[in-house]
Design a protein around this motif. Structure first.
Motif, PDB file in Angstrom:
ATOM      1  N   VAL A 169       0.819  -1.215   0.000  1.00 55.57           N
ATOM      2  CA  VAL A 169       0.000   0.000   0.000  1.00 55.57           C
ATOM      3  C   VAL A 169       0.851   1.263   0.000  1.00 55.57           C
ATOM      4  CG1 VAL A 169      -1.671   1.335   1.328  1.00 55.57           C
ATOM      5  CG2 VAL A 169      -1.961  -1.133   1.109  1.00 55.57           C
ATOM      6  N   CYS A 170       1.862   1.308   0.876  1.00 56.40           N
ATOM      7  CA  CYS A 170       2.657   2.532   0.992  1.00 56.40           C
ATOM      8  C   CYS A 170       3.520   2.772  -0.250  1.00 56.40           C
ATOM      9  CB  CYS A 170       3.527   2.467   2.243  1.00 56.40           C
ATOM     10  SG  CYS A 170       2.572   2.507   3.773  1.00 56.40           S
ATOM     11  N   CYS A 214      -1.963   7.520   3.889  1.00 57.26           N
ATOM     12  CA  CYS A 214      -1.386   6.622   2.883  1.00 57.26           C
ATOM     13  C   CYS A 214      -1.954   5.213   3.000  1.00 57.26           C
ATOM     14  CB  CYS A 214       0.126   6.599   3.005  1.00 57.26           C
ATOM     15  SG  CYS A 214       0.727   5.827   4.539  1.00 57.26           S
ATOM     16  N   GLY A 215      -2.421   4.856   4.191  1.00 51.64           N
ATOM     17  CA  GLY A 215      -2.979   3.517   4.388  1.00 51.64           C
ATOM     18  C   GLY A 215      -3.628   3.400   5.753  1.00 51.64           C
ATOM     19  N   PRO A 216      -4.222   2.249   6.029  1.00 50.73           N
ATOM     20  CA  PRO A 216      -4.905   2.049   7.301  1.00 50.73           C
ATOM     21  C   PRO A 216      -3.987   2.201   8.505  1.00 50.73           C
ATOM     22  CG  PRO A 216      -5.429   0.283   5.748  1.00 50.73           C
ATOM     23  CD  PRO A 216      -4.334   1.084   5.143  1.00 50.73           C
ATOM     24  N   PRO A 223       8.501   6.487   5.345  1.00 51.48           N
ATOM     25  CA  PRO A 223       8.644   5.968   6.710  1.00 51.48           C
ATOM     26  C   PRO A 223       7.680   4.844   7.043  1.00 51.48           C
ATOM     27  CG  PRO A 223       7.547   8.101   6.718  1.00 51.48           C
ATOM     28  CD  PRO A 223       8.022   7.872   5.321  1.00 51.48           C
ATOM     29  N   CYS A 224       6.659   4.629   6.196  1.00 49.38           N
ATOM     30  CA  CYS A 224       5.676   3.579   6.466  1.00 49.38           C
ATOM     31  C   CYS A 224       6.133   2.205   5.998  1.00 49.38           C
ATOM     32  CB  CYS A 224       4.347   3.918   5.793  1.00 49.38           C
ATOM     33  SG  CYS A 224       3.614   5.448   6.390  1.00 49.38           S
ATOM     34  N   THR A 230      -9.229   5.693  -0.644  1.00 48.18           N
ATOM     35  CA  THR A 230      -8.127   6.212   0.161  1.00 48.18           C
ATOM     36  C   THR A 230      -8.529   6.249   1.633  1.00 48.18           C
ATOM     37  OG1 THR A 230      -7.394   7.601  -1.690  1.00 48.18           O
ATOM     38  CG2 THR A 230      -6.548   8.154   0.484  1.00 48.18           C
ATOM     39  N   SER A 231      -7.641   5.786   2.491  1.00 45.78           N
ATOM     40  CA  SER A 231      -7.928   5.803   3.929  1.00 45.78           C
ATOM     41  C   SER A 231      -8.130   7.231   4.414  1.00 45.78           C
ATOM     42  CB  SER A 231      -6.768   5.151   4.695  1.00 45.78           C
ATOM     43  OG  SER A 231      -6.614   3.801   4.335  1.00 45.78           O
TER      44      SER A 231
END
Length: 315
Positions: free
Chosen positions: A74-75, A301-303, A118-119, A288-289
């Protein structure tokens, strides 16, 4: 930047539908190119464990941010989406390096665009993003010497041409129309081009006949500014070839001042936002979250980042 051309540069004006059966990304890319759909072809060229992507993985990124295929989790996908939309709208092809925060082990590649994500749970990626853009499409109305010269010169320039007017509407994604019927179907061609929203229309006619024809059409002010009459730049042209040169020069001037006509317009760019947790730029899409905080809508960017932010609010 890849411009998709045909031989000859003539467009099939009949609509075609892409089936939904499983197929390779490469096959789908060829189908989209044939249909004049702008997209970015993304290919993983280098990956470091424990990245979920591998060299050879690929995806298609559309102008609205949709991604078909696989180029990472996802990221990583969000980083690809943001860079691909920039490539599609003028930045050109690029090599994207997606690195986790603090990663110093992945060998550097000169000239690559670096994104520190960073994710990422670990691993680094290099992804080549190639925008595939159809050449500008010009509809030529008429079978006169000037019309034929316009077709020939457009081919030299690498532009695509279509010939559906005045019998039918202009082909989809037409960026300019040249009406050169010398009175044969000119009114119908002009009306069809205007109704189809074609931004640039050239009318081959004398100043007097052109003004009379436009008066008969009862145009709005917005419609009138889209029609150029007399057609072409004033270069003292006399022969059909010289007149065609002046017309194509004016079209090139228009194309280069606003960007190549395509299905990606200047007002349909996806909205982008900054993830308040990791700082990544994300493209706002239905999936998109996001999180509503009071009257503010935040995008992530994600859950993972969304849930982390929500946990901070609850504590």
């Amino acid at each position: 930047m890849t411009a998709v051309t045909g031989t000859p540069h003539t467009v099939d004006t009949h609509a075609r539908t892409v089936d939904t059966h499983p197929r390779t990304v490469d096959t789908h890319a060829r189908e989209l190119a044939a249909q004049r759909v702008p997209f970015v072809h993304a290919r993983v060229v280098r990956a470091q464990a424990p990245s979920s992507a591998h060299p050879g993985d690929e995806a298609i990124v559309y102008g609205d941010g949709r991604i078909e295929g696989f180029v990472g989790g996802v990221c990583a996908e969000e980083s690809v989406r943001t860079a691909a939309l920039g490539a599609l709208r003028g930045d050109g092809p690029l090599l994207l390096r997606v690195l986790p925060e603090g990663d110093e082990d992945f060998p550097d590649t000169p000239g690559a665009q670096v994104v520190v994500n960073p994710c990422l749970s670990g691993g680094a990626l290099e992804i080549f993003l190639e925008p595939v853009l159809p050449p500008p499409l010009i509809e030529i109305a008429g079978r006169t010497p000037i019309a034929e010269a316009c077709v020939a010169l457009a081919d030299v320039l690498g532009y695509a041409t279509a010939r559906s007017l005045p019998e039918g509407p202009p082909a989809e994604h037409t960026g300019a129309v040249v009406v050169a019927g010398h009175g044969r179907g000119d009114t119908e061609s002009l009306r069809a081009a205007l109704d189809a929203g074609v931004p640039h229309i050239e009318l081959v006619a004398s100043r007097r006949r052109g003004a009379a024809l436009l008066d008969e059409l009862g145009l709005t002010e917005a419609e009138r500014v889209r029609i150029h009459s007399p057609a072409g730049l004033d270069i003292g042209a006399r022969t059909p070839a010289e007149i065609a040169l002046s017309i194509l020069a004016e079209i090139v001037e228009s194309v280069r001042s606003v960007g190549a006509p395509s299905s990606v317009g200047h007002d349909d760019r996806p909205v982008q936002a900054v993830d308040p947790v990791c700082g990544m730029t994300v493209t706002v899409r239905p999936d998109t979250s996001h999180l509503a905080v009071g009257e503010e809508e935040l995008w992530f960017c994600g859950p993972g980042c969304r849930d982390r932010y929500a946990a901070g609010l609850a504590s």
